[in-house]
Design an enzyme around this catalytic site. Structure first.
Site, PDB file in Angstrom:
ATOM      1  N   TYR A 141       0.812  -1.218   0.000  1.00  0.00           N
ATOM      2  CA  TYR A 141       0.000   0.000   0.000  1.00  0.00           C
ATOM      3  C   TYR A 141       0.844   1.266   0.000  1.00  0.00           C
ATOM      4  O   TYR A 141       0.460   2.268  -0.588  1.00  0.00           O
ATOM      5  CB  TYR A 141      -0.935   0.022   1.219  1.00  0.00           C
ATOM      6  CG  TYR A 141      -2.180  -0.814   1.061  1.00  0.00           C
ATOM      7  CD1 TYR A 141      -2.089  -2.190   0.923  1.00  0.00           C
ATOM      8  CD2 TYR A 141      -3.437  -0.225   1.048  1.00  0.00           C
ATOM      9  CE1 TYR A 141      -3.229  -2.961   0.776  1.00  0.00           C
ATOM     10  CE2 TYR A 141      -4.580  -0.994   0.905  1.00  0.00           C
ATOM     11  CZ  TYR A 141      -4.477  -2.359   0.769  1.00  0.00           C
ATOM     12  OH  TYR A 141      -5.605  -3.116   0.622  1.00  0.00           O
ATOM     13  N   LYS A 191       4.256 -15.520   3.090  1.00  0.00           N
ATOM     14  CA  LYS A 191       4.527 -16.285   1.867  1.00  0.00           C
ATOM     15  C   LYS A 191       6.046 -16.467   1.816  1.00  0.00           C
ATOM     16  O   LYS A 191       6.722 -16.049   0.871  1.00  0.00           O
ATOM     17  CB  LYS A 191       3.973 -15.512   0.650  1.00  0.00           C
ATOM     18  CG  LYS A 191       4.051 -16.263  -0.658  1.00  0.00           C
ATOM     19  CD  LYS A 191       3.058 -17.403  -0.780  1.00  0.00           C
ATOM     20  CE  LYS A 191       3.285 -18.164  -2.070  1.00  0.00           C
ATOM     21  NZ  LYS A 191       2.508 -19.441  -2.141  1.00  0.00           N
ATOM     22  N   ASP A 223      -1.578 -18.898   1.133  1.00  0.00           N
ATOM     23  CA  ASP A 223      -2.493 -19.684   0.292  1.00  0.00           C
ATOM     24  C   ASP A 223      -3.139 -20.810   1.107  1.00  0.00           C
ATOM     25  O   ASP A 223      -4.349 -21.050   1.023  1.00  0.00           O
ATOM     26  CB  ASP A 223      -1.798 -20.217  -0.979  1.00  0.00           C
ATOM     27  CG  ASP A 223      -0.439 -20.829  -0.711  1.00  0.00           C
ATOM     28  OD1 ASP A 223       0.049 -20.776   0.441  1.00  0.00           O
ATOM     29  OD2 ASP A 223       0.150 -21.391  -1.656  1.00  0.00           O
ATOM     30  N   ASP A 247      -5.834  -7.686   3.995  1.00  0.00           N
ATOM     31  CA  ASP A 247      -6.984  -7.129   3.278  1.00  0.00           C
ATOM     32  C   ASP A 247      -7.804  -8.262   2.675  1.00  0.00           C
ATOM     33  O   ASP A 247      -9.025  -8.331   2.821  1.00  0.00           O
ATOM     34  CB  ASP A 247      -6.483  -6.177   2.180  1.00  0.00           C
ATOM     35  CG  ASP A 247      -7.626  -5.611   1.359  1.00  0.00           C
ATOM     36  OD1 ASP A 247      -8.640  -5.223   1.976  1.00  0.00           O
ATOM     37  OD2 ASP A 247      -7.514  -5.564   0.122  1.00  0.00           O
TER      38      ASP A 247
HETATM   39  C1  IPM Z   1     -10.333  -2.257   3.646  1.00  0.00           C
HETATM   40  C2  IPM Z   1     -10.616  -1.710   2.277  1.00  0.00           C
HETATM   41  C3  IPM Z   1      -9.541  -0.673   1.952  1.00  0.00           C
HETATM   42  C4  IPM Z   1      -8.208  -1.378   1.913  1.00  0.00           C
HETATM   43  C5  IPM Z   1      -9.795   0.108   0.636  1.00  0.00           C
HETATM   44  C6  IPM Z   1     -11.142   0.789   0.644  1.00  0.00           C
HETATM   45  C7  IPM Z   1      -8.688   1.079   0.352  1.00  0.00           C
HETATM   46  O1  IPM Z   1     -10.663  -2.724   1.334  1.00  0.00           O
HETATM   47  O2  IPM Z   1     -10.324  -1.473   4.620  1.00  0.00           O
HETATM   48  O3  IPM Z   1     -10.159  -3.466   3.766  1.00  0.00           O
HETATM   49  O4  IPM Z   1      -7.832  -1.959   0.888  1.00  0.00           O
HETATM   50  O5  IPM Z   1      -7.530  -1.371   2.942  1.00  0.00           O
HETATM   51 MG    MG Z   2     -10.550  -4.669   2.165  1.00  0.00          MG
END
Ligand code: IPM
Ligand code: MG
Length: 366
Positions: A141, A191, A223, A247
């Site tokens: 991210y 992983k 996985d 996520d």
């Molecule tokens: C989450 C969401 C967010 C992320 C998006 C909306 C940026 O999917 O909070 O899980 O990917 O973290």
């Molecule tokens: Mg999410």
């Protein structure tokens, strides 16, 4: 006690579900003698419409001055054009990074009366009670380089799964601390058979384990973990993993509970220990559900349970947090259901009515 709470309702059903959480918090304040000051701000599409930015510096400053942030949801079709320079989600990512909210706690608990609202067999989800700890300010991210460029042979793009040992250590510690308060079983997901960052992750996790000899540590490849999560979800107590894996796994895990409308989350700037307050941001797992917005339909339970997490982690009000959680259970036991968890023979209610029932139960229980 007195607490300042930044309230960012956001878009879609956000304002509706947040209103119900505030309703419940007001009753908590009356019953337990606390003063909650709600300070409203804009985030996401609502902020873009008002100022052109998904989060203004003024709102961010206001959040910093509060004990905690309560957020509804961001996003919607109105702001979805991929050519747009700013996106509602930018506001969320900025809040996470700027407020240093590295620890995302996503509990997945299946309520016994809702085992039939999932697509899995009831006997598979019965008794599921896990806590997923997702690293929230590193990895793909935010890692650099992160860019898109054109070469003579065509376009290229890169995102970097970058982690420092300090970033790994503090998040793994969160996993150990929570496991210690629960069933003392931590699964660290990576992983490591392919990724260098995962091999460092695994090494650091083993080192931190020395401080927590009472907790069992198991390493699991991501996985295999995704498979195990639906094959035998009761296997898990606490999971800890990096940002992107977390996520994906938490969307998968959320389906164990039947509805996204049931699941809360906390994003903390510190390691949660009992009796210690960490600054945090609190939001339901679900999104802005634009199709349901303004219809008094959305399930406010996720946001109400989110406010219970806020009482627990940012205000060290454990008794109050449990009172809210019990009130949710009481409302479900009494048969109240929003559309997403409705079953034959139950009482169908809207967002506001569900909030009323839970607020009433908080006020009533001794
Ligand atoms: C989450 C969401 C967010 C992320 C998006 C909306 C940026 O999917 O909070 O899980 O990917 O973290
Ligand atoms: Mg999410």
């Amino acid at each position: 006690m007195k607490f300042d709470i930044a309230v960012l309702p956001g878009d879609g059903v956000g304002p509706e579900v947040v209103a119900e959480a505030l309703k419940v918090l007001r009753v908590v304040g009356e019953r337990f003698g606390h003063e909650f000051n709600f300070r409203e701000g804009l985030v996401g599409g609502a902020a873009i419409d008002a100022s052109g930015e998904a989060l203004t510096t003024a709102t961010l400053r206001m959040c910093r001055r509060c004990h905690a942030v309560l957020l509804g949801a961001v996003g919607g079709p109105k702001w979805d054009d991929p050519l747009n320079k700013v996106r509602p989600e930018d506001g969320l990512l900025m809040l996470r990074k700027e407020l240093a909210l590295f620890a995302n706690l996503r509990p997945v608990k299946v309520f016994p009366m809702l085992v039939n609202s999932t697509t899995l067999k009831p006997e598979v989800v019965q008794g599921v009670d896990m806590m997923v700890v997702r690293e929230l300010t590193g990895g793909l991210y935010f890692g650099k380089p992160k860019k898109r460029w054109t070469t003579a042979k065509g376009r290229k793009a890169v995102d970097s799964m970058l982690y420092s040992e300090q970033e790994i250590e503090r998040i793994v510690r969160v996993g150990f601390e929570l496991a210690r308060q629960r069933r003392k079983k931590l699964v660290s997901v990576d992983k490591a058979n392919v990724l260098e960052s995962s091999r460092l992750w695994r090494t650091v996790a083993n080192e931190v384990h020395a401080d927590y000899p009472d907790v069992e540590l198991e390493h699991m490849l991501v996985d295999a973990c995704s498979m195990r999560l639906i094959q035998k979800p009761t296997y898990f107590d606490v999971l800890v993993t990096e940002n992107t894996f977390g996520d994906i796994l938490t969307d998968e895990a959320s389906m164990l509970a039947g509805s996204m409308g049931m699941l809360p989350s906390a994003s903390l700037a510190g390691v949660p220990k009992s009796g210690v307050m960490s600054f945090g941001m609190y939001e339901p797992i679900h999104g802005s559900a634009p199709k349901r917005a303004g219809l008094n339909m959305a399930n406010p339970i996720a946001t109400i349970l989110t406010s219970a997490m806020m009482l627990r982690y940012s205000m060290a009000l454990e008794r109050e947090a449990q009172a809210v959680e019990k009130a949710v259970l009481d409302a479900l036991t009494a048969g109240y259901r929003t559309y997403d968890i409705m079953e034959e023979g139950k009482i169908k209610v809207g967002t506001r009515e569900m909030g009323d029932e839970i607020a009433k139960a908080v006020g009533a229980s001794a």
